[in-house]
Scaffold this motif. Structure first.
Motif, PDB file in Angstrom:
ATOM      1  N   TYR A 137       1.187   6.901   7.531  1.00 26.43           N
ATOM      2  CA  TYR A 137       0.922   8.048   6.662  1.00 26.43           C
ATOM      3  C   TYR A 137       1.877   9.198   6.959  1.00 26.43           C
ATOM      4  O   TYR A 137       2.525   9.259   8.012  1.00 26.43           O
ATOM      5  N   ASN A 138       1.959  10.122   6.010  1.00 30.54           N
ATOM      6  CA  ASN A 138       2.644  11.406   6.153  1.00 30.54           C
ATOM      7  C   ASN A 138       1.702  12.513   5.720  1.00 30.54           C
ATOM      8  O   ASN A 138       0.794  12.283   4.900  1.00 30.54           O
ATOM      9  N   ILE A 139       1.917  13.701   6.248  1.00 33.13           N
ATOM     10  CA  ILE A 139       1.163  14.889   5.831  1.00 33.13           C
ATOM     11  C   ILE A 139       2.137  15.827   5.137  1.00 33.13           C
ATOM     12  O   ILE A 139       3.134  16.258   5.731  1.00 33.13           O
ATOM     13  N   LEU A 140       1.879  16.142   3.875  1.00 38.47           N
ATOM     14  CA  LEU A 140       2.754  17.005   3.095  1.00 38.47           C
ATOM     15  C   LEU A 140       2.564  18.462   3.487  1.00 38.47           C
ATOM     16  O   LEU A 140       1.596  18.827   4.157  1.00 38.47           O
ATOM     17  N   ASP A 141       3.473  19.310   3.043  1.00 37.10           N
ATOM     18  CA  ASP A 141       3.403  20.733   3.370  1.00 37.10           C
ATOM     19  C   ASP A 141       2.116  21.384   2.878  1.00 37.10           C
ATOM     20  O   ASP A 141       1.642  22.366   3.466  1.00 37.10           O
ATOM     21  N   ASP A 142       1.552  20.850   1.794  1.00 41.42           N
ATOM     22  CA  ASP A 142       0.315  21.415   1.259  1.00 41.42           C
ATOM     23  C   ASP A 142      -0.932  20.834   1.924  1.00 41.42           C
ATOM     24  O   ASP A 142      -2.058  21.153   1.532  1.00 41.42           O
ATOM     25  N   GLY A 143      -0.740  19.975   2.926  1.00 34.04           N
ATOM     26  CA  GLY A 143      -1.868  19.414   3.664  1.00 34.04           C
ATOM     27  C   GLY A 143      -2.352  18.066   3.166  1.00 34.04           C
ATOM     28  O   GLY A 143      -3.153  17.408   3.849  1.00 34.04           O
ATOM     29  N   PHE A 144      -1.900  17.641   1.992  1.00 34.84           N
ATOM     30  CA  PHE A 144      -2.312  16.341   1.481  1.00 34.84           C
ATOM     31  C   PHE A 144      -1.714  15.221   2.327  1.00 34.84           C
ATOM     32  O   PHE A 144      -0.582  15.316   2.802  1.00 34.84           O
ATOM     33  N   ILE A 145      -2.499  14.157   2.500  1.00 33.56           N
ATOM     34  CA  ILE A 145      -2.049  12.980   3.233  1.00 33.56           C
ATOM     35  C   ILE A 145      -1.689  11.886   2.239  1.00 33.56           C
ATOM     36  O   ILE A 145      -2.411  11.674   1.261  1.00 33.56           O
ATOM     37  N   THR A 146      -0.577  11.208   2.473  1.00 35.10           N
ATOM     38  CA  THR A 146      -0.216  10.034   1.676  1.00 35.10           C
ATOM     39  C   THR A 146      -0.029   8.857   2.628  1.00 35.10           C
ATOM     40  O   THR A 146       0.354   9.035   3.788  1.00 35.10           O
ATOM     41  N   CYS A 147      -0.302   7.648   2.150  1.00 32.19           N
ATOM     42  CA  CYS A 147      -0.279   6.498   3.056  1.00 32.19           C
ATOM     43  C   CYS A 147       0.196   5.237   2.354  1.00 32.19           C
ATOM     44  O   CYS A 147       0.205   5.150   1.125  1.00 32.19           O
ATOM     45  N   SER A 148       0.585   4.258   3.177  1.00 32.08           N
ATOM     46  CA  SER A 148       0.974   2.927   2.704  1.00 32.08           C
ATOM     47  C   SER A 148       0.247   1.865   3.507  1.00 32.08           C
ATOM     48  O   SER A 148      -0.017   2.051   4.697  1.00 32.08           O
ATOM     49  N   MET A 149      -0.050   0.732   2.880  1.00 36.04           N
ATOM     50  CA  MET A 149      -0.594  -0.430   3.573  1.00 36.04           C
ATOM     51  C   MET A 149       0.549  -1.251   4.143  1.00 36.04           C
ATOM     52  O   MET A 149       1.598  -1.384   3.514  1.00 36.04           O
ATOM     53  N   LEU A 150       0.348  -1.848   5.318  1.00 24.94           N
ATOM     54  CA  LEU A 150       1.347  -2.694   5.943  1.00 24.94           C
ATOM     55  C   LEU A 150       1.055  -4.155   5.627  1.00 24.94           C
ATOM     56  O   LEU A 150      -0.100  -4.590   5.616  1.00 24.94           O
ATOM     57  N   MET A 151       2.130  -4.915   5.408  1.00 30.62           N
ATOM     58  CA  MET A 151       1.996  -6.271   4.908  1.00 30.62           C
ATOM     59  C   MET A 151       2.648  -7.288   5.842  1.00 30.62           C
ATOM     60  O   MET A 151       3.614  -6.997   6.545  1.00 30.62           O
ATOM     61  N   THR A 152       2.104  -8.526   5.819  1.00 26.37           N
ATOM     62  CA  THR A 152       2.644  -9.634   6.580  1.00 26.37           C
ATOM     63  C   THR A 152       2.634 -10.889   5.707  1.00 26.37           C
ATOM     64  O   THR A 152       2.255 -10.831   4.528  1.00 26.37           O
ATOM     65  N   LYS A 153       3.043 -12.012   6.266  1.00 24.26           N
ATOM     66  CA  LYS A 153       3.058 -13.259   5.502  1.00 24.26           C
ATOM     67  C   LYS A 153       1.632 -13.767   5.282  1.00 24.26           C
ATOM     68  O   LYS A 153       0.750 -13.568   6.121  1.00 24.26           O
ATOM     69  N   THR A 154       1.431 -14.432   4.175  1.00 22.04           N
ATOM     70  CA  THR A 154       0.107 -14.943   3.835  1.00 22.04           C
ATOM     71  C   THR A 154      -0.330 -16.040   4.802  1.00 22.04           C
ATOM     72  O   THR A 154       0.489 -16.778   5.359  1.00 22.04           O
ATOM     73  N   SER A 155      -1.637 -16.125   4.980  1.00 17.98           N
ATOM     74  CA  SER A 155      -2.222 -17.177   5.800  1.00 17.98           C
ATOM     75  C   SER A 155      -3.636 -17.431   5.307  1.00 17.98           C
ATOM     76  O   SER A 155      -4.183 -16.678   4.502  1.00 17.98           O
ATOM     77  N   GLY A 156      -4.241 -18.495   5.798  1.00 17.96           N
ATOM     78  CA  GLY A 156      -5.640 -18.773   5.515  1.00 17.96           C
ATOM     79  C   GLY A 156      -5.962 -18.893   4.041  1.00 17.96           C
ATOM     80  O   GLY A 156      -5.193 -19.448   3.252  1.00 17.96           O
ATOM     81  N   VAL A 157      -7.106 -18.330   3.677  1.00 19.42           N
ATOM     82  CA  VAL A 157      -7.591 -18.453   2.313  1.00 19.42           C
ATOM     83  C   VAL A 157      -6.651 -17.798   1.311  1.00 19.42           C
ATOM     84  O   VAL A 157      -6.492 -18.288   0.182  1.00 19.42           O
ATOM     85  N   VAL A 158      -5.995 -16.711   1.688  1.00 14.70           N
ATOM     86  CA  VAL A 158      -5.060 -16.044   0.773  1.00 14.70           C
ATOM     87  C   VAL A 158      -3.886 -16.958   0.460  1.00 14.70           C
ATOM     88  O   VAL A 158      -3.449 -17.073  -0.688  1.00 14.70           O
ATOM     89  N   ASN A 159      -3.378 -17.640   1.467  1.00 14.99           N
ATOM     90  CA  ASN A 159      -2.245 -18.538   1.273  1.00 14.99           C
ATOM     91  C   ASN A 159      -2.603 -19.719   0.374  1.00 14.99           C
ATOM     92  O   ASN A 159      -1.755 -20.239  -0.356  1.00 14.99           O
ATOM     93  N   LYS A 160      -3.867 -20.135   0.413  1.00 19.06           N
ATOM     94  CA  LYS A 160      -4.297 -21.269  -0.404  1.00 19.06           C
ATOM     95  C   LYS A 160      -4.371 -20.914  -1.890  1.00 19.06           C
ATOM     96  O   LYS A 160      -4.260 -21.798  -2.741  1.00 19.06           O
ATOM     97  N   ILE A 161      -4.576 -19.644  -2.199  1.00 16.37           N
ATOM     98  CA  ILE A 161      -4.807 -19.231  -3.588  1.00 16.37           C
ATOM     99  C   ILE A 161      -3.611 -18.525  -4.195  1.00 16.37           C
ATOM    100  O   ILE A 161      -3.161 -18.860  -5.291  1.00 16.37           O
ATOM    101  N   GLN A 162      -3.101 -17.552  -3.500  1.00 14.71           N
ATOM    102  CA  GLN A 162      -2.076 -16.660  -4.055  1.00 14.71           C
ATOM    103  C   GLN A 162      -0.756 -17.398  -4.230  1.00 14.71           C
ATOM    104  O   GLN A 162      -0.223 -17.967  -3.275  1.00 14.71           O
ATOM    105  N   ASN A 163      -0.221 -17.405  -5.448  1.00 11.10           N
ATOM    106  CA  ASN A 163       1.058 -18.082  -5.680  1.00 11.10           C
ATOM    107  C   ASN A 163       2.085 -17.206  -6.391  1.00 11.10           C
ATOM    108  O   ASN A 163       3.091 -17.701  -6.889  1.00 11.10           O
ATOM    109  N   LEU A 164       1.847 -15.895  -6.405  1.00 14.98           N
ATOM    110  CA  LEU A 164       2.819 -14.956  -6.967  1.00 14.98           C
ATOM    111  C   LEU A 164       3.498 -14.125  -5.894  1.00 14.98           C
ATOM    112  O   LEU A 164       4.471 -13.435  -6.178  1.00 14.98           O
ATOM    113  N   SER A 165       2.996 -14.163  -4.688  1.00 12.74           N
ATOM    114  CA  SER A 165       3.531 -13.371  -3.589  1.00 12.74           C
ATOM    115  C   SER A 165       3.286 -14.100  -2.285  1.00 12.74           C
ATOM    116  O   SER A 165       2.335 -14.883  -2.170  1.00 12.74           O
TER     117      SER A 165
END
Length: 233
Positions: A137-165
C-alpha cells in the motif's frame, strides 16, 4: 487479472475471527461483489497501524500522485502485482519493503472459458471464514490509502478451473500475519511467505452469470450452478 473479490462477513464476525477491531466501524458494509474497476474500497491491516482494520482504495497509486485514480489505472492497472515485479524498478519496490498490508476477504472469483462462453466461479474457504491476501500500500498526501493484491502461480483448485490466467492471490496464514506486518522482519522471511504453498482449504463452484452485472446475492453465490462440460471440484 483479478478484478472482483468478496467480503460478505459482518463486521463483528471479522473482528472476532481475526482478533482486531475496525478503526471506523460504522463505515464498514459487507459486499457480495467488490468490483476493483469501480474505485472500490477494501478492508486492510497495514504496517503503519497493525492494531486496527482500515480502508483502502483498491489499485495502488504513487504516494505523491495528484491526479484521478481512474486516469492512473488506465496507464497502469495496479489492482494486482505479480510477486516477480516487487523487486523491479517502478512503484512497487518501496511499498514491498516498507508498506505491506493484509487484505481481508471472504472469497474471490475466477473464470473458465469453455466453447466460447465464460463461466464464473466463486472461491472461498471451506468454513466460509475471512482470510488474508498479501498486499502492498501507499498513503497519499490527503491521507487516503491505496493498495494492490500480490499474485503468484496458480495451484490447487484454482489451477484445476482457471484457464484464462496462470496467477492467483498470495494468501498469508493467520499465524504469519504479524511477521508480514513487522517492519523488522528480514526480507528473507518475507520472501519465504511469498513462496509458501497454499494450505488453505479452498472450495470453488460455478455461479450464476448475474455475477457479470454485479447482481448476485451471497446466498446464491454459495449455491452451485451446473453447466454442461465445465469442471466441477
Amino acid at each position: 487479472m483479478y478484478k472482483k473479490i468478496s467480503n460478505i462477513a459482518e463486521r463483528e464476525f471479522i473482528e472476532n475471527e481475526l482478533g482486531i477491531k475496525y478503526k471506523f466501524p460504522r463505515l464498514y458494509t459487507p459486499s457480495s461483489v467488490i468490483d476493483g474497476t469501480q474505485e472500490a474500497t477494501l478492508s486492510i491491516i497495514t504496517m503503519d497501524n497493525p492494531d486496527h482494520i482500515l480502508y483502502a482504495i483498491w489499485g495502488l497509486l504513487p504516494d505523491n500522485y495528484e491526479g484521478e485514480w481512474s486516469d492512473f489505472q488506465k496507464a497502469l492497472d495496479t489492482l494486482n502485482v505479480p510477486k516477480e515485479n516487487l523487486n523491479s524498478k517502478g512503484i512497487f519496490k518501496e511499498p514491498y519493503y516498507k508498506r505491506r498490508c493484509l487484505i481481508i476477504v471472504t472469497g474471490f472469483f475466477i473464470y473458465h472459458l469453455h466453447n466460447g462462453t465464460l463461466y464464473p466461479y466463486y472461491v472461498y474457504l471451506d468454513d466460509k471464514k475471512p482470510f488474508y491476501i498479501a498486499g502492498i500500500y501507499n498513503i497519499l498526501d490527503d491521507g487516503f490509502i491505496t493498495c494492490s493484491m500480490l499474485m503468484t502461480k496458480t495451484s490447487g483448485v484454482v489451477n484445476k478451473i482457471q484457464n484464462l490466467s496462470s496467477t492467483m492471490p498470495i494468501f498469508v496464514p493467520n499465524n504469519l500475519s504479524d511477521v508480514w506486518l513487522n517492519s523488522k522482519t528480514d526480507m528473507d522471511e518475507i520472501d519465504y511467505i511469498l513462496n509458501l504453498p497454499n494450505k488453505l482449504k479452498l472450495r470453488a463452484h460455478p455461479i450464476a452469470k448475474e455475477f457479470f452485472k454485479n447482481d448476485i446475492s451471497y446466498e446464491s453465490m454459495l449455491e452451485p450452478v451446473y453447466y454442461e462440460g465445465i469442471p466441477l471440484v
